[in-house]
Design an enzyme around this catalytic site. Structure first.
Site, mmCIF file in Angstrom:
data_model
loop_
_atom_site.group_PDB
_atom_site.id
_atom_site.type_symbol
_atom_site.label_atom_id
_atom_site.label_comp_id
_atom_site.label_asym_id
_atom_site.label_seq_id
_atom_site.Cartn_x
_atom_site.Cartn_y
_atom_site.Cartn_z
ATOM 1 N N SER A 89 0.829 -1.199 0.000
ATOM 2 C CA SER A 89 0.000 0.000 0.000
ATOM 3 C C SER A 89 0.861 1.245 0.000
ATOM 4 C CB SER A 89 -0.855 -0.038 1.269
ATOM 5 O OG SER A 89 -1.426 1.211 1.515
ATOM 6 N N TYR A 139 -2.175 -1.202 11.040
ATOM 7 C CA TYR A 139 -2.415 -1.761 9.703
ATOM 8 C C TYR A 139 -1.259 -1.397 8.766
ATOM 9 C CZ TYR A 139 -3.924 -1.802 4.865
ATOM 10 O OH TYR A 139 -3.969 -1.987 3.507
ATOM 11 N N LYS A 171 1.886 -3.746 6.677
ATOM 12 C CA LYS A 171 2.302 -3.721 5.267
ATOM 13 C C LYS A 171 3.802 -3.436 5.176
ATOM 14 C CE LYS A 171 -1.659 -4.564 3.403
ATOM 15 N NZ LYS A 171 -1.893 -5.938 2.939
HETATM 16 P P1 NAD Z 1 -11.077 -7.004 1.378
HETATM 17 O O1 NAD Z 1 -11.264 -6.986 2.848
HETATM 18 O O2 NAD Z 1 -12.260 -6.824 0.505
HETATM 19 O O3 NAD Z 1 -10.330 -8.346 0.953
HETATM 20 C C1 NAD Z 1 -9.454 -9.044 1.818
HETATM 21 C C2 NAD Z 1 -9.957 -10.474 1.896
HETATM 22 O O4 NAD Z 1 -9.082 -11.232 2.748
HETATM 23 C C3 NAD Z 1 -11.369 -10.598 2.474
HETATM 24 O O5 NAD Z 1 -12.158 -11.334 1.577
HETATM 25 C C4 NAD Z 1 -11.171 -11.329 3.796
HETATM 26 O O6 NAD Z 1 -12.265 -12.168 4.102
HETATM 27 C C5 NAD Z 1 -9.888 -12.108 3.534
HETATM 28 N N1 NAD Z 1 -9.108 -12.441 4.729
HETATM 29 C C6 NAD Z 1 -8.721 -11.624 5.738
HETATM 30 N N2 NAD Z 1 -7.986 -12.305 6.629
HETATM 31 C C7 NAD Z 1 -7.895 -13.586 6.169
HETATM 32 C C8 NAD Z 1 -7.275 -14.769 6.674
HETATM 33 N N3 NAD Z 1 -6.631 -14.776 7.842
HETATM 34 N N4 NAD Z 1 -7.375 -15.891 5.950
HETATM 35 C C9 NAD Z 1 -8.055 -15.912 4.779
HETATM 36 N N5 NAD Z 1 -8.677 -14.827 4.260
HETATM 37 C C10 NAD Z 1 -8.599 -13.676 4.966
HETATM 38 O O7 NAD Z 1 -9.960 -5.908 1.039
HETATM 39 P P2 NAD Z 1 -9.438 -5.372 -0.361
HETATM 40 O O8 NAD Z 1 -9.758 -3.929 -0.426
HETATM 41 O O9 NAD Z 1 -9.849 -6.275 -1.459
HETATM 42 O O10 NAD Z 1 -7.875 -5.479 -0.106
HETATM 43 C C11 NAD Z 1 -7.100 -6.577 -0.551
HETATM 44 C C12 NAD Z 1 -5.675 -6.388 -0.074
HETATM 45 O O11 NAD Z 1 -5.168 -5.156 -0.581
HETATM 46 C C13 NAD Z 1 -5.517 -6.309 1.432
HETATM 47 O O12 NAD Z 1 -4.318 -6.964 1.809
HETATM 48 C C14 NAD Z 1 -5.430 -4.821 1.694
HETATM 49 O O13 NAD Z 1 -4.726 -4.550 2.888
HETATM 50 C C15 NAD Z 1 -4.676 -4.345 0.475
HETATM 51 N N6 NAD Z 1 -4.886 -2.929 0.157
HETATM 52 C C16 NAD Z 1 -6.153 -2.452 0.019
HETATM 53 C C17 NAD Z 1 -6.347 -1.097 -0.252
HETATM 54 C C18 NAD Z 1 -7.745 -0.526 -0.374
HETATM 55 O O14 NAD Z 1 -7.883 0.705 -0.284
HETATM 56 N N7 NAD Z 1 -8.784 -1.324 -0.594
HETATM 57 C C19 NAD Z 1 -5.255 -0.238 -0.402
HETATM 58 C C20 NAD Z 1 -3.979 -0.771 -0.282
HETATM 59 C C21 NAD Z 1 -3.801 -2.124 0.003
HETATM 60 N N1 UFG Z 2 -12.556 11.084 3.586
HETATM 61 C C1 UFG Z 2 -13.546 11.972 3.959
HETATM 62 N N2 UFG Z 2 -14.699 11.456 4.453
HETATM 63 C C2 UFG Z 2 -14.926 10.118 4.595
HETATM 64 C C3 UFG Z 2 -13.904 9.226 4.209
HETATM 65 C C4 UFG Z 2 -12.725 9.747 3.715
HETATM 66 O O1 UFG Z 2 -13.381 13.188 3.859
HETATM 67 O O2 UFG Z 2 -16.004 9.727 5.067
HETATM 68 C C5 UFG Z 2 -11.305 11.636 3.027
HETATM 69 C C6 UFG Z 2 -10.075 11.315 3.855
HETATM 70 O O3 UFG Z 2 -9.905 12.262 4.890
HETATM 71 C C7 UFG Z 2 -8.977 11.339 2.796
HETATM 72 C C8 UFG Z 2 -9.694 10.841 1.523
HETATM 73 O O4 UFG Z 2 -11.083 11.029 1.773
HETATM 74 O O5 UFG Z 2 -8.559 12.661 2.581
HETATM 75 C C9 UFG Z 2 -9.447 9.368 1.231
HETATM 76 O O6 UFG Z 2 -9.753 8.607 2.401
HETATM 77 P P1 UFG Z 2 -9.927 7.016 2.372
HETATM 78 O O7 UFG Z 2 -10.280 6.591 3.758
HETATM 79 O O8 UFG Z 2 -10.861 6.624 1.282
HETATM 80 O O9 UFG Z 2 -8.493 6.505 1.940
HETATM 81 P P2 UFG Z 2 -7.057 6.733 2.603
HETATM 82 O O10 UFG Z 2 -6.239 7.504 1.616
HETATM 83 O O11 UFG Z 2 -7.165 7.279 3.963
HETATM 84 O O12 UFG Z 2 -6.511 5.240 2.736
HETATM 85 C C10 UFG Z 2 -6.723 4.239 1.732
HETATM 86 C C11 UFG Z 2 -6.888 2.889 2.405
HETATM 87 C C12 UFG Z 2 -5.591 2.486 3.070
HETATM 88 C C13 UFG Z 2 -4.484 2.518 2.075
HETATM 89 C C14 UFG Z 2 -4.395 3.867 1.400
HETATM 90 C C15 UFG Z 2 -3.385 3.789 0.274
HETATM 91 O O13 UFG Z 2 -7.924 2.932 3.377
HETATM 92 O O14 UFG Z 2 -5.709 1.179 3.563
HETATM 93 O O15 UFG Z 2 -5.656 4.220 0.833
HETATM 94 O O16 UFG Z 2 -3.193 5.019 -0.294
HETATM 95 F F1 UFG Z 2 -3.324 2.275 2.707
#
Ligand code: NAD
Ligand code: UFG
Length: 338
Positions: free
Chosen positions: A124, A149, A153
């Site tokens: 991330s 969290y 990562k």
């Molecule tokens: P998500 O929660 O939709 O998907 C993660 C999946 O992992 C879920 O289906 C959950 O049930 C499964 N899981 C969690 N712990 C587990 C375990 N111990 N064993 C088996 N399955 C397990 O999240 P996502 O948004 O699809 O994110 C996928 C990956 O990308 C994650 O590692 C997350 O940290 C990373 N990531 C997400 C974002 C974002 O903004 N969505 C940004 C950066 C990184």
């Molecule tokens: N925000 C609002 N109101 C809300 C939610 C978010 O104003 O209800 C704003 C936040 O303050 C931020 C922007 O929208 O300025 C984006 O916020 P998000 O929570 O959607 O995303 P973040 O950038 O905080 O974080 C996300 C994921 C992290 C990941 C990161 C990678 O949640 O897990 O992107 O860039 F690490």
């Protein structure tokens, strides 16, 4: 080539399974469904017309992993499984370190016992902390994370890099995602957060559909063009396609590779509201609230390296991200729940 996708029922995982199957890969999914619904995989099957072999299993469960690696032909693993709620990780640090770090160590151990040494890991942009420079290249130093969290990562990047260094047969690709939003064009798959969403786009779509009253915008006094936070929003299907390119990369010589997956363009929170309203014709009422602790002003990528080495660029613009997120929300007001 056959690929095990951990966390494949989740938001990014399920979209990636579609792209992998459409690119001709055999896929097996493992997920404990702690943050997802198995219906996402039924939707995948409806789109691709292919079965998705699924194991309801936990990455901490060594025996279950052994069984999967014994039964299935696994050549590479795309590892999405993990807990990802920033706020929850502050309340439950042990659970986050246990699930994300111990889970990944178990997975990697079973992989090496079975001679599988191709791993693509979901990292991330959070590992950059408050970034030393913008746009962020992979050379940007890693920073102090503001929550457990983020540390999982950052630590996992270090662990996987050390493992690759010690055994050069490993092929480790760390993908640093920026802010994935949007949904599959079909409107049948998308983000399905539990309870009140933490992230911006699902909050916006739930306000638009009438489930939530108004959007709270966290801070309007940042040093950005309109005072609200700026992020690199990327369409989840583009992100998914980045994984297909990364899988292709594992067919080359082993090593450690790190790529930003972003668009290289920053949009503010207000830009998102305005683009969403323009793309959908639906109003999103909002109020300004104080800054959210741990947030930074600006975060967007330089994704040149992924273009040069993976041949990948994000193709969808902000309008499609908004349209597609809305189509999913409108068609499925309760996500995968009936
Ligand atoms: P998500 O929660 O939709 O998907 C993660 C999946 O992992 C879920 O289906 C959950 O049930 C499964 N899981 C969690 N712990 C587990 C375990 N111990 N064993 C088996 N399955 C397990 O999240 P996502 O948004 O699809 O994110 C996928 C990956 O990308 C994650 O590692 C997350 O940290 C990373 N990531 C997400 C974002 C974002 O903004 N969505 C940004 C950066 C990184
Ligand atoms: N925000 C609002 N109101 C809300 C939610 C978010 O104003 O209800 C704003 C936040 O303050 C931020 C922007 O929208 O300025 C984006 O916020 P998000 O929570 O959607 O995303 P973040 O950038 O905080 O974080 C996300 C994921 C992290 C990941 C990161 C990678 O949640 O897990 O992107 O860039 F690490």
């Amino acid at each position: 080539m056959s690929i095990l996708v951990t966390g494949g029922a989740g938001f990014i995982g399920s979209h990636t399974v579609v792209e992998l199957q459409e690119a001709g890969y055999d896929v097996v999914v493992l997920d404990n469904l702690s943050n997802s619904n198995v219906k996402s995989l039924e939707r995948v099957e409806a789109i691709t017309g292919k079965k998705v072999p699924f194991y309801k299993a936990d990455i901490l469960d060594r025996e279950a992993l052994e069984e999967i690696f014994s039964k299935e032909t696994v050549e590479a693993v795309i590892h999405f499984a993990g807990l990802k709620a920033v706020g929850e990780s502050v309340q439950k640090p042990w659970e986050y370190y246990e699930n994300n770090i111990a889970g990944t160590l178990t997975l990697v151990d079973v992989m090496r016992k079975h001679g599988v040494k191709n791993l693509i890991f979901s990292s991330s942009a959070t590992v950059y902390g408050d970034p030393a420079f913008i746009p962020i290249t992979e050379q940007c130093p890693k920073g102090q994370c503001t929550n457990p969290y983020g540390w999982t990562k950052s630590m996992l990047e270090q662990i996987l890099s050390d493992i690759q260094k010690a055994d050069q047969e490993w092929n480790v690709i760390l993908l640093r995602y920026f802010n994935p939003i949007g949904a599959h064009k079909s409107g049948t798959m998308g983000e399905n957060p539990n309870g009140i969403p933490n992230n911006l786009m699902p909050y916006v779509t739930q306000v638009a559909v009438g489930k939530l009253k108004e959007l709270g915008i966290f801070g309007n006094d940042y040093d950005t063009h309109d005072g609200t936070g700026v992020r690199d929003f990327i369409h989840v299907v583009d992100l998914a396609k980045g994984h297909v390119k990364a899988v292709k990369k594992t067919e080359e010589k082993p090593g450690l590779k790190i790529y930003n997956l972003g668009t290289g363009v920053g949009y503010s929170v207000l830009d998102i509201v305005n683009n969403f309203e323009a793309a959908t014709g639906v109003k999103v009422p909002y109020v300004f609230k104080p800054r959210r602790p741990g947030d930074i002003a600006t975060c967007y990528s330089d994704a040149t390296l992924a273009k040069e080495e993976l041949g990948w660029v994000a193709e969808y613009g902000i309008r499609e991200m908004c349209e597609d997120a809305w189509r999913w929300q409108k068609n499925n007001p309760n996500g995968y729940d009936e």
